[in-house]
Design an enzyme around this catalytic site. Structure first.
Site, PDB file in Angstrom:
ATOM      1  N   ASP A  44     -13.770  31.038 -44.442  1.00  0.00           N
ATOM      2  CA  ASP A  44     -12.811  31.062 -45.548  1.00  0.00           C
ATOM      3  C   ASP A  44     -12.437  29.628 -45.943  1.00  0.00           C
ATOM      4  O   ASP A  44     -11.668  29.411 -46.884  1.00  0.00           O
ATOM      5  CB  ASP A  44     -11.585  31.929 -45.239  1.00  0.00           C
ATOM      6  CG  ASP A  44     -10.772  31.437 -44.058  1.00  0.00           C
ATOM      7  OD1 ASP A  44     -11.204  30.481 -43.391  1.00  0.00           O
ATOM      8  OD2 ASP A  44      -9.710  32.025 -43.795  1.00  0.00           O
ATOM      9  N   SER A  45     -13.037  28.643 -45.249  1.00  0.00           N
ATOM     10  CA  SER A  45     -12.954  27.249 -45.703  1.00  0.00           C
ATOM     11  C   SER A  45     -13.562  27.113 -47.092  1.00  0.00           C
ATOM     12  O   SER A  45     -13.419  26.073 -47.732  1.00  0.00           O
ATOM     13  CB  SER A  45     -13.668  26.313 -44.719  1.00  0.00           C
ATOM     14  OG  SER A  45     -14.977  26.774 -44.445  1.00  0.00           O
ATOM     15  N   ASP A  83     -16.074  35.421 -42.549  1.00  0.00           N
ATOM     16  CA  ASP A  83     -14.659  35.361 -42.195  1.00  0.00           C
ATOM     17  C   ASP A  83     -13.867  36.466 -42.867  1.00  0.00           C
ATOM     18  O   ASP A  83     -14.061  36.748 -44.058  1.00  0.00           O
ATOM     19  CB  ASP A  83     -14.067  34.025 -42.678  1.00  0.00           C
ATOM     20  CG  ASP A  83     -13.822  33.046 -41.541  1.00  0.00           C
ATOM     21  OD1 ASP A  83     -13.899  33.455 -40.364  1.00  0.00           O
ATOM     22  OD2 ASP A  83     -13.568  31.868 -41.849  1.00  0.00           O
ATOM     23  N   LYS A 113     -15.580  37.374 -38.495  1.00  0.00           N
ATOM     24  CA  LYS A 113     -14.719  36.511 -37.675  1.00  0.00           C
ATOM     25  C   LYS A 113     -13.276  36.671 -38.146  1.00  0.00           C
ATOM     26  O   LYS A 113     -13.040  36.795 -39.357  1.00  0.00           O
ATOM     27  CB  LYS A 113     -15.141  35.041 -37.791  1.00  0.00           C
ATOM     28  CG  LYS A 113     -14.217  34.082 -37.022  1.00  0.00           C
ATOM     29  CD  LYS A 113     -14.790  32.694 -36.871  1.00  0.00           C
ATOM     30  CE  LYS A 113     -14.568  31.788 -38.037  1.00  0.00           C
ATOM     31  NZ  LYS A 113     -13.143  31.578 -38.420  1.00  0.00           N
ATOM     32  N   GLU A 115      -9.015  35.380 -37.127  1.00  0.00           N
ATOM     33  CA  GLU A 115      -8.193  34.394 -36.417  1.00  0.00           C
ATOM     34  C   GLU A 115      -7.086  35.065 -35.606  1.00  0.00           C
ATOM     35  O   GLU A 115      -6.468  36.023 -36.086  1.00  0.00           O
ATOM     36  CB  GLU A 115      -7.559  33.427 -37.428  1.00  0.00           C
ATOM     37  CG  GLU A 115      -8.583  32.590 -38.182  1.00  0.00           C
ATOM     38  CD  GLU A 115      -7.952  31.616 -39.169  1.00  0.00           C
ATOM     39  OE1 GLU A 115      -6.702  31.495 -39.192  1.00  0.00           O
ATOM     40  OE2 GLU A 115      -8.709  30.974 -39.911  1.00  0.00           O
ATOM     41  N   GLU A 182     -10.777  25.951 -32.046  1.00  0.00           N
ATOM     42  CA  GLU A 182     -10.605  24.882 -33.040  1.00  0.00           C
ATOM     43  C   GLU A 182      -9.476  23.936 -32.636  1.00  0.00           C
ATOM     44  O   GLU A 182      -8.359  24.378 -32.340  1.00  0.00           O
ATOM     45  CB  GLU A 182     -10.336  25.480 -34.433  1.00  0.00           C
ATOM     46  CG  GLU A 182     -10.147  24.388 -35.486  1.00  0.00           C
ATOM     47  CD  GLU A 182     -10.232  24.873 -36.928  1.00  0.00           C
ATOM     48  OE1 GLU A 182     -10.564  26.049 -37.181  1.00  0.00           O
ATOM     49  OE2 GLU A 182      -9.973  24.031 -37.810  1.00  0.00           O
TER      50      GLU A 182
HETATM   51  O1  KIV Z   1     -13.473  28.768 -42.280  1.00  0.00           O
HETATM   52  C1  KIV Z   1     -14.155  28.040 -41.529  1.00  0.00           C
HETATM   53  O2  KIV Z   1     -15.006  27.248 -41.971  1.00  0.00           O
HETATM   54  C2  KIV Z   1     -13.927  28.131 -40.102  1.00  0.00           C
HETATM   55  C3  KIV Z   1     -14.529  27.062 -39.233  1.00  0.00           C
HETATM   56  C4  KIV Z   1     -13.755  25.818 -39.394  1.00  0.00           C
HETATM   57  C5  KIV Z   1     -14.650  27.491 -37.843  1.00  0.00           C
HETATM   58  O3  KIV Z   1     -13.242  28.996 -39.659  1.00  0.00           O
END
Ligand code: KIV
Length: 275
Positions: A44-45, A83, A113, A115, A182
């Site tokens: 989600d970056s 994510d 993924k 969090e 992280e």
């Molecule tokens: O969103 C992302 O790119 C991430 C990484 C920094 C692990 O969660």
């Protein structure tokens, strides 16, 4: 051969390092895949890197599905992990399963993924029970940035280190097949890595994790808004792109591009009849 959760488990067992990079589009995914990287994270970056937000809070399920599906089309061997965006799983176990299912069906993810640690263990348990592999993400969890008060290293005090270890055990127990650590001190990440049966994937967590992940635009020197300490620039692609864009701009304005070799021919007879 397609990489799977088994690739991750075997790597941990055999002491082989795992590699993961983010991607948000088909062409980048193809390159990362061709380089032999084990896994592509549609992080989600993308909120920061692609959409220009200052954090990941505004990223939607539709954003993740749209970019995830593009990456999945480009990744032939790498395991694609998508994510779960902010508020797609925190609200309830039901929401978590439904949204994880959408990332699999519409985004064509190989895994999702999310969090959090102890507090999202019920969600991880339910998603894995639905047949969807889960990567957990603990330590600095950017979706909770408003609670941390900024991008800060996590787990530095005795209580915080204990909490990180508890979170790591909780996500493993709930069924996660890997966990991202992280911004965690290297010695703490080493300890967590030694204690867990599932692989740890570090970002800003030192060399002793079972694998590493980086945001591709960071490691290529393409994203300059913010560069964390843990990023190594493996290339200065941003400068190369900037120079190429400048050259293009100059050549078009000067009339030196395109040249004859860049154009398509037509018989003069045809053109003459049009005058
Ligand atoms: O969103 C992302 O790119 C991430 C990484 C920094 C692990 O969660």
């Amino acid at each position: 051969m397609k990489k799977t959760v088994v690739t991750f488990a075997n790597a941990k067992q055999n002491g082989e390092k795992l590699t993961m990079l983010t991607a948000y589009d088909y062409s980048t995914a193809k390159l990362i895949d061709a380089a032999g990287v084990d896994s592509i994270l549609v992080g989600d970056s993308l909120g920061n890197v692609i959409l220009g937000y200052e954090d990941t809070i505004s990223v939607t399920m539709e954003d993740m599905i749209h970019h995830g599906a593009a990456v999945a089309r480009g990744a032939k061997e790498a395991l694609v992990v998508i994510d779960m965006p902010f508020m797609s799983y925190q609200t309830s176990v039901y929401d978590a399963v439904v949204n994880a299912g959408r990332l699999m069906k519409e985004g064509r993810a190989g895994a999702v993924k999310l969090e959090g640690g102890v507090e999202v263990a019920p969600q991880i348990k339910a998603i894995t029970a639905a047949g969807i592999p889960v990567v957990a993400h603990i330590g600095l969890t950017p979706q909770s940035i408003n609670c941390f008060g900024g991008f800060k290293v996590q787990g530095k005090t005795e209580d915080a280190a204990k909490k990180l270890l508890e979170d790591a055990y909780a996500v493993q127990e709930a069924g996660a097949f890997a966990v991202v650590l992280e911004c965690v001190p290297a010695k703490l990440a080493k300890l967590v890595t030694e204690k867990l049966d599932i692989p740890t994937i570090g970002i800003g967590a030192g060399a002793d994790c079972d694998g590493q992940v980086l945001v591709y635009a960071d490691m290529l020197g393409m994203f300059s808004d913010f560069t964390p300490k843990f990023v190594k620039r493996f290339a200065e692609t941003g400068n190369i792109m900037l120079e190429a864009f400048k050259k293009y701009n100059e050549e078009v304005k000067a009339g030196t591009y395109p040249k004859a070799e860049h154009t398509y021919a037509i018989d003069d007879d045809v053109i003459e009849k049009l005058y």
